[in-house]
Design an enzyme around this catalytic site. Structure first.
Site, PDB file in Angstrom:
ATOM      1  N   VAL A  58      39.238 -24.637  -7.133  1.00  0.00           N
ATOM      2  CA  VAL A  58      40.670 -24.475  -6.657  1.00  0.00           C
ATOM      3  C   VAL A  58      41.048 -25.733  -5.659  1.00  0.00           C
ATOM      4  O   VAL A  58      41.998 -26.427  -5.731  1.00  0.00           O
ATOM      5  CB  VAL A  58      40.505 -23.270  -5.957  1.00  0.00           C
ATOM      6  N   ASP A  79      33.519 -30.622   1.380  1.00  0.00           N
ATOM      7  CA  ASP A  79      32.506 -29.681   0.708  1.00  0.00           C
ATOM      8  C   ASP A  79      31.258 -29.395   1.505  1.00  0.00           C
ATOM      9  O   ASP A  79      30.674 -30.675   1.744  1.00  0.00           O
ATOM     10  CB  ASP A  79      32.450 -29.816  -0.685  1.00  0.00           C
ATOM     11  N   THR A 122      34.591 -16.515  -3.284  1.00  0.00           N
ATOM     12  CA  THR A 122      34.672 -15.058  -2.950  1.00  0.00           C
ATOM     13  C   THR A 122      34.111 -14.270  -4.204  1.00  0.00           C
ATOM     14  O   THR A 122      34.857 -13.375  -4.860  1.00  0.00           O
ATOM     15  CB  THR A 122      35.966 -14.590  -2.723  1.00  0.00           C
ATOM     16  N   CYS A 166      37.475 -15.001 -11.872  1.00  0.00           N
ATOM     17  CA  CYS A 166      38.594 -14.098 -11.427  1.00  0.00           C
ATOM     18  C   CYS A 166      38.675 -12.807 -12.172  1.00  0.00           C
ATOM     19  O   CYS A 166      38.553 -11.809 -11.360  1.00  0.00           O
ATOM     20  CB  CYS A 166      40.014 -15.111 -11.810  1.00  0.00           C
ATOM     21  N   ARG A 204      30.240 -18.856 -14.594  1.00  0.00           N
ATOM     22  CA  ARG A 204      30.054 -17.820 -13.731  1.00  0.00           C
ATOM     23  C   ARG A 204      30.489 -16.451 -14.653  1.00  0.00           C
ATOM     24  O   ARG A 204      31.455 -16.357 -15.225  1.00  0.00           O
ATOM     25  CB  ARG A 204      31.089 -18.078 -12.639  1.00  0.00           C
TER      26      ARG A 204
HETATM   27  N1  LIG Z   1      38.312 -20.943 -10.739  1.00  0.00           N
HETATM   28  C1  LIG Z   1      39.624 -20.247 -10.835  1.00  0.00           C
HETATM   29  O1  LIG Z   1      39.995 -20.286 -11.710  1.00  0.00           O
HETATM   30  C2  LIG Z   1      40.213 -19.680  -9.690  1.00  0.00           C
HETATM   31  C3  LIG Z   1      41.804 -19.577  -9.935  1.00  0.00           C
HETATM   32  C4  LIG Z   1      42.230 -18.957  -8.816  1.00  0.00           C
HETATM   33  C5  LIG Z   1      41.807 -18.493  -7.675  1.00  0.00           C
HETATM   34  N2  LIG Z   1      40.266 -18.735  -7.505  1.00  0.00           N
HETATM   35  C6  LIG Z   1      39.830 -18.449  -6.111  1.00  0.00           C
HETATM   36  O2  LIG Z   1      39.723 -19.664  -5.393  1.00  0.00           O
HETATM   37  C7  LIG Z   1      38.419 -19.456  -4.648  1.00  0.00           C
HETATM   38  C8  LIG Z   1      37.405 -20.667  -4.846  1.00  0.00           C
HETATM   39  O3  LIG Z   1      37.142 -20.638  -6.311  1.00  0.00           O
HETATM   40  P1  LIG Z   1      36.533 -21.894  -7.076  1.00  0.00           P
HETATM   41  O4  LIG Z   1      36.687 -21.522  -8.519  1.00  0.00           O
HETATM   42  O5  LIG Z   1      37.469 -23.085  -6.618  1.00  0.00           O
HETATM   43  O6  LIG Z   1      35.157 -22.016  -6.767  1.00  0.00           O
HETATM   44  P2  LIG Z   1      34.024 -23.167  -6.740  1.00  0.00           P
HETATM   45  O7  LIG Z   1      32.712 -22.667  -6.722  1.00  0.00           O
HETATM   46  O8  LIG Z   1      34.470 -23.898  -8.082  1.00  0.00           O
HETATM   47  O9  LIG Z   1      34.165 -24.114  -5.637  1.00  0.00           O
HETATM   48  C9  LIG Z   1      34.012 -23.759  -4.252  1.00  0.00           C
HETATM   49  C10 LIG Z   1      33.535 -24.893  -3.221  1.00  0.00           C
HETATM   50  O10 LIG Z   1      33.446 -24.209  -2.129  1.00  0.00           O
HETATM   51  C11 LIG Z   1      32.354 -25.000  -1.617  1.00  0.00           C
HETATM   52  N3  LIG Z   1      31.827 -24.185  -0.384  1.00  0.00           N
HETATM   53  C12 LIG Z   1      31.168 -23.100  -0.196  1.00  0.00           C
HETATM   54  N4  LIG Z   1      30.971 -22.576   1.158  1.00  0.00           N
HETATM   55  C13 LIG Z   1      31.561 -23.488   1.905  1.00  0.00           C
HETATM   56  C14 LIG Z   1      31.826 -24.152   3.256  1.00  0.00           C
HETATM   57  N5  LIG Z   1      31.365 -23.182   4.240  1.00  0.00           N
HETATM   58  N6  LIG Z   1      32.402 -25.327   3.493  1.00  0.00           N
HETATM   59  C15 LIG Z   1      32.963 -26.086   2.702  1.00  0.00           C
HETATM   60  N7  LIG Z   1      32.761 -25.894   1.438  1.00  0.00           N
HETATM   61  C16 LIG Z   1      32.099 -24.689   0.907  1.00  0.00           C
HETATM   62  C17 LIG Z   1      31.311 -24.885  -2.626  1.00  0.00           C
HETATM   63  O11 LIG Z   1      29.967 -25.996  -2.415  1.00  0.00           O
HETATM   64  C18 LIG Z   1      32.122 -25.114  -3.979  1.00  0.00           C
HETATM   65  O12 LIG Z   1      32.309 -26.579  -4.236  1.00  0.00           O
HETATM   66  C19 LIG Z   1      37.728 -18.219  -4.851  1.00  0.00           C
HETATM   67  O13 LIG Z   1      38.324 -17.281  -4.091  1.00  0.00           O
HETATM   68  C20 LIG Z   1      38.450 -17.782  -6.342  1.00  0.00           C
HETATM   69  O14 LIG Z   1      38.294 -16.408  -6.570  1.00  0.00           O
HETATM   70  C21 LIG Z   1      39.485 -19.505  -8.460  1.00  0.00           C
END
Ligand SMILES: NC(=O)c1ccc[n+]([C@@H]2O[C@H](COP(=O)([O-])OP(=O)(O)OC[C@H]3O[C@@H](n4cnc5c(N)ncnc54)[C@H](O)[C@@H]3O)[C@@H](O)[C@H]2O)c1
Length: 404
Positions: free
Chosen positions: A11, A30, A84, A256, A324
């Site tokens: 995201v 990050d 999350t 998701c 995941r």
């Molecule tokens: N992957 C999807 O398709 C998708 C789609 C819509 C919404 N979301 C939501 O978006 C959010 C993020 O999902 P994602 O898929 O991008 O996750 P991800 O795991 O791909 O990326 C999250 C990143 O956040 C970093 N991180 C964790 N704690 C941190 C902190 N304290 N400070 C800075 N960086 C930190 C991690 O190292 C990781 O690189 C979630 O809530 C998810 O439900 C995901």
């Protein structure tokens, strides 16, 4: 504007590149140092983000990946996009969001708009994130929720043309957030408060979860009756109104669909509202792997013990590296527990999970198409006329034994 994005995963990176491409100066923060190192070299595993684009934006100083939080200082907007997931008890785990909010709250030295894109239940922005800032920082912040809807590897619906829902804690916050998103999104839909935006996001994915569960159940019915699920679904889909096709699979995966509905039912439970429908759908999707194992057993005349089974694709969906919640992992475990010898081929995922093959093999008793990444070459299975079961969501015959 100087924008800081906390979390550079699926995201956060997608947003960072979209905002940087629109001319903002974007800090991509990050805590994962390896990831930041890769991003600095233009390496990315996020579908839709090209390495050349990354390098060009870094060269032009529109985008700076970093693990130094002091780089957040001076940002007009900080967007939080961190995981999350569910905890070990299958309840919402908001520790990443809490940690990220605490870190950002401690570092900022001027009034800033804080936007949460991470998925969570209604009230997260108002009752979890805002109090952290109120406690940790004397500056006045604005808050908005703008849940991300990105669908990795979907080339038709991307950041630009997927409408964005925004809810602000104040009108000013909503206006500022809307104007930021309008700089790279075609359509912005502002709602009355963050809770509506947070709930809408959960409802969208719960809608998918429930419909997937329904079609998975339908697959069991059609299988028992001996006709093709896909043929029946495609026939139903000729109705031009009131129907939307979903297709069966071995279950749901990713960050998701298996997770967000649980956030909704958790929130409902907390408010003493029953959500039996959501829980049943979750259970139905989880149990799909057992149905698949029985299908596999039938294919092998009950001889699972010692059977050489190879799986094509183990990611939760084609052309993404995301493992995941992938139901393929449960399938592998169940087949191994039953004594089968399971190998898997997936050229997209990065993992040290045992059983990896570097190619599709012909020396097998059964091939399973679980996640057909677009460049898997199935010719070895086709040429040798091997027994193959297609378990993918693709619009192919599903419920009858399938040979490529
Ligand atoms: N992957 C999807 O398709 C998708 C789609 C819509 C919404 N979301 C939501 O978006 C959010 C993020 O999902 P994602 O898929 O991008 O996750 P991800 O795991 O791909 O990326 C999250 C990143 O956040 C970093 N991180 C964790 N704690 C941190 C902190 N304290 N400070 C800075 N960086 C930190 C991690 O190292 C990781 O690189 C979630 O809530 C998810 O439900 C995901």
């Amino acid at each position: 504007m100087k924008i800081a994005i906390v979390g550079q995963g699926y995201v956060g990176l997608t947003l960072a590149i979209g905002a940087a491409g629109a001319g903002h100066t974007v800090i991509g923060f990050d805590i994962n140092t390896d990831l930041v190192l890769e991003l600095k070299q233009g390496i990315t595993r996020v579908p839709g983000v090209e390495s050349s684009e990354l390098i060009s934006l870094i060269d032009k100083k529109n985008y700076t990946p970093t693990n130094d939080p002091t780089n957040l200082i001076g940002a007009e907007i900080v967007v939080i996009a961190v995981p999350t997931p569910l905890d070990i008890n299958k309840n919402p785990d908001l520790k990443y969001l809490e940690d990220a909010s605490t870190l950002v709250a401690q570092i900022l030295t001027s009034d800033t708009l804080i936007i949460n894109e991470s998925t969570s239940f209604p009230g997260t922005l108002r009752q979890l994130i805002k109090p952290i800032f109120d406690k940790k920082n004397k500056f006045r912040f604005e808050f908005a929720s703008a849940p991300e809807r990105v669908d990795p590897a979907n080339n038709d619906w991307v950041l630009k043309n997927t409408p964005r829902v925004i809810g602000g804690l104040t009108d000013k916050a909503a206006d500022r957030a809307a104007s930021f998103y309008r700089s790279f999104c075609d359509e912005v839909h502002v709602v009355s408060c963050p809770e509506v935006a947070e709930a809408a996001k959960l409802f969208e994915n719960t809608f998918r979860q429930v419909n997937i569960a329904l079609v998975n159940e339908f697959a069991k019915v059609t299988h028992s009756l001996g006709f093709s699920t896909h043929e029946a679904i495609n026939a139903a889909a000729t109705k031009p109104f009131g129907f939307m096709p979903f297709y069966p699979s071995i279950g749901v995966g990713g960050h998701c669909i298996p997770v967000d509905p649980t956030y909704l039912s958790y929130y409902a439970d907390r408010n003493h509202v029953e959500t039996e429908f959501i829980k049943l759908a979750n259970q139905t999707n989880l149990e799909m792997v057992d149905f698949i194992v029985s299908r596999i057993s039938t294919e092998l005349n009950g001889n699972l013990q010692g059977a050489r089974i190879q799986i094509a694709g183990i990611a939760y969906k084609p052309d993404v590296a995301d493992l995941r919640e992938s139901p393929a992992l449960t399938l592998i475990k169940k087949l191994n527990d039953l004594g089968s010898s399971v190998t898997w081929f997936d050229q997209v995922v990065v993992t040290d999970l045992p059983g990896r093959s570097t190619n599709l093999d012909s020396n097998i008793d059964l091939g399973l198409i679980v996640t057909p990444h677009s460049d898997i070459d199935f010719s070895i299975w086709k040429d040798k006329d091997l027994k193959v079961l297609d378990l993918s969501v693709s619009k192919k015959d599903y419920c009858l034994p399938k040979y490529l």
